[in-house]
Design a protein around this motif. Structure first.
Motif, mmCIF file in Angstrom:
data_model
loop_
_atom_site.group_PDB
_atom_site.id
_atom_site.type_symbol
_atom_site.label_atom_id
_atom_site.label_comp_id
_atom_site.label_asym_id
_atom_site.label_seq_id
_atom_site.Cartn_x
_atom_site.Cartn_y
_atom_site.Cartn_z
ATOM 1 N N GLN A 160 0.847 -1.182 0.000
ATOM 2 C CA GLN A 160 0.000 0.000 0.000
ATOM 3 C C GLN A 160 0.890 1.242 0.000
ATOM 4 O OE1 GLN A 160 -3.306 -0.143 -0.045
ATOM 5 N NE2 GLN A 160 -3.710 2.051 0.027
ATOM 6 N N LEU A 161 0.656 2.105 -0.938
ATOM 7 C CA LEU A 161 1.390 3.355 -1.036
ATOM 8 C C LEU A 161 0.415 4.501 -0.807
ATOM 9 C CD1 LEU A 161 3.500 2.573 -4.227
ATOM 10 C CD2 LEU A 161 4.179 2.326 -1.840
ATOM 11 N N VAL A 162 0.783 5.434 0.051
ATOM 12 C CA VAL A 162 -0.097 6.544 0.378
ATOM 13 C C VAL A 162 0.679 7.840 0.255
ATOM 14 C CG1 VAL A 162 -1.590 7.579 2.102
ATOM 15 C CG2 VAL A 162 -1.412 5.083 1.952
ATOM 16 N N GLU A 163 0.279 8.676 -0.712
ATOM 17 C CA GLU A 163 0.930 9.955 -0.931
ATOM 18 C C GLU A 163 0.232 11.057 -0.147
ATOM 19 O OE1 GLU A 163 0.762 7.924 -5.122
ATOM 20 O OE2 GLU A 163 -0.595 8.279 -3.429
ATOM 21 N N SER A 164 1.001 12.084 0.173
ATOM 22 C CA SER A 164 0.454 13.278 0.817
ATOM 23 C C SER A 164 1.408 14.428 0.560
ATOM 24 C CB SER A 164 0.266 13.054 2.321
ATOM 25 O OG SER A 164 1.510 12.804 2.949
ATOM 26 N N GLY A 165 0.954 15.626 0.919
ATOM 27 C CA GLY A 165 1.820 16.789 0.849
ATOM 28 C C GLY A 165 1.556 17.731 -0.297
ATOM 29 N N GLY A 166 0.644 17.376 -1.174
ATOM 30 C CA GLY A 166 0.339 18.267 -2.264
ATOM 31 C C GLY A 166 -0.388 19.509 -1.786
ATOM 32 N N GLY A 167 -0.577 20.445 -2.705
ATOM 33 C CA GLY A 167 -1.278 21.671 -2.358
ATOM 34 C C GLY A 167 -1.127 22.697 -3.452
ATOM 35 N N SER A 168 -1.532 23.910 -3.139
ATOM 36 C CA SER A 168 -1.446 25.029 -4.079
ATOM 37 C C SER A 168 -0.372 25.992 -3.619
ATOM 38 C CB SER A 168 -2.791 25.733 -4.166
ATOM 39 O OG SER A 168 -3.787 24.864 -4.672
ATOM 40 N N VAL A 169 0.532 26.334 -4.528
ATOM 41 C CA VAL A 169 1.606 27.260 -4.203
ATOM 42 C C VAL A 169 1.806 28.226 -5.357
ATOM 43 C CG1 VAL A 169 2.805 25.663 -2.670
ATOM 44 C CG2 VAL A 169 3.392 25.734 -5.093
ATOM 45 N N GLN A 170 2.460 29.319 -5.066
ATOM 46 C CA GLN A 170 2.815 30.254 -6.124
ATOM 47 C C GLN A 170 4.121 29.827 -6.785
ATOM 48 O OE1 GLN A 170 2.836 34.190 -4.354
ATOM 49 N NE2 GLN A 170 0.648 34.427 -4.730
ATOM 50 N N ALA A 171 4.302 30.255 -8.004
ATOM 51 C CA ALA A 171 5.534 29.953 -8.727
ATOM 52 C C ALA A 171 6.737 30.423 -7.899
ATOM 53 C CB ALA A 171 5.520 30.634 -10.086
ATOM 54 N N GLY A 172 7.763 29.588 -7.883
ATOM 55 C CA GLY A 172 8.942 29.867 -7.084
ATOM 56 C C GLY A 172 8.908 29.246 -5.699
ATOM 57 N N GLY A 173 7.749 28.768 -5.305
ATOM 58 C CA GLY A 173 7.602 28.169 -3.990
ATOM 59 C C GLY A 173 8.073 26.732 -3.939
ATOM 60 N N SER A 174 7.886 26.121 -2.777
ATOM 61 C CA SER A 174 8.350 24.754 -2.538
ATOM 62 C C SER A 174 7.251 23.914 -1.900
ATOM 63 C CB SER A 174 9.571 24.760 -1.605
ATOM 64 O OG SER A 174 10.650 25.448 -2.185
ATOM 65 N N LEU A 175 7.332 22.620 -2.149
ATOM 66 C CA LEU A 175 6.483 21.638 -1.486
ATOM 67 C C LEU A 175 7.313 20.380 -1.258
ATOM 68 C CD1 LEU A 175 3.090 21.744 -3.450
ATOM 69 C CD2 LEU A 175 3.426 22.427 -1.079
ATOM 70 N N ARG A 176 6.950 19.622 -0.251
ATOM 71 C CA ARG A 176 7.564 18.316 -0.047
ATOM 72 C C ARG A 176 6.470 17.262 -0.020
ATOM 73 N NH1 ARG A 176 11.344 15.752 4.752
ATOM 74 N NH2 ARG A 176 9.348 15.724 5.889
ATOM 75 N N LEU A 177 6.528 16.359 -0.942
ATOM 76 C CA LEU A 177 5.579 15.259 -0.997
ATOM 77 C C LEU A 177 6.120 14.068 -0.215
ATOM 78 C CD1 LEU A 177 4.586 15.320 -4.776
ATOM 79 C CD2 LEU A 177 3.714 16.714 -2.895
#
Length: 123
Positions: free
Chosen positions: A1-18
């Motif tokens: 079972q694989l479960v992803e998280s961490g997505g979202g809405s950001v402005q260009a130049g920003g960062s996210l960690r999935l």
């Protein structure tokens, strides 16, 4: 079972960690990867990590994204920096047994056990 998280809405130049929890998989026996897909387009490989920690990246994300994992927590990460609108997509993690060949050469359709995905939107 694989479960992803961490997505979202950001402005260009920003960062996210999935994050992707890969419960039940021995990281030493699997290639693991992050993939993305937008409606109407084929799924593409974003980043792959081998059982021996070798990493490979798709050309559009080289120098901006980084794949890693915390083996103690059975979690795969995708650090995404300097995000661009063209990075907007549903992001998935998936695995394939490492015994079948070099990880970064494996066709996407060999990867299995896709998670439900996490949406990334960059504006």
């Amino acid at each position: 079972q694989l479960v992803e998280s961490g997505g979202g809405s950001v402005q260009a130049g920003g960062s996210l960690r999935l994050s992707c929890v890969y419960s039940g998989y021995n990281y030493g026996r699997y290639c693991m990867g992050w993939f993305r897909q937008v409606p109407g387009k084929a799924r593409e490989a974003v980043a792959i990590i081998s059982a021996g920690e070798r990493t490979n990246y798709g050309d559009p994300v080289k120098g901006r994204f980084s794949i890693s994992r915390d083996t103690a927590k059975s979690t795969l990460f995708l650090q995404m920096n300097n995000l661009k609108p063209e990075d907007s997509a549903m992001y998935y993690c998936a695995v394939v047994p490492a015994s079948g060949g070099v990880c970064y050469t494996r066709p996407i359709d060999e990867f299995k056990n896709w998670g439900q995905g996490t949406q990334v939107t960059v504006s």
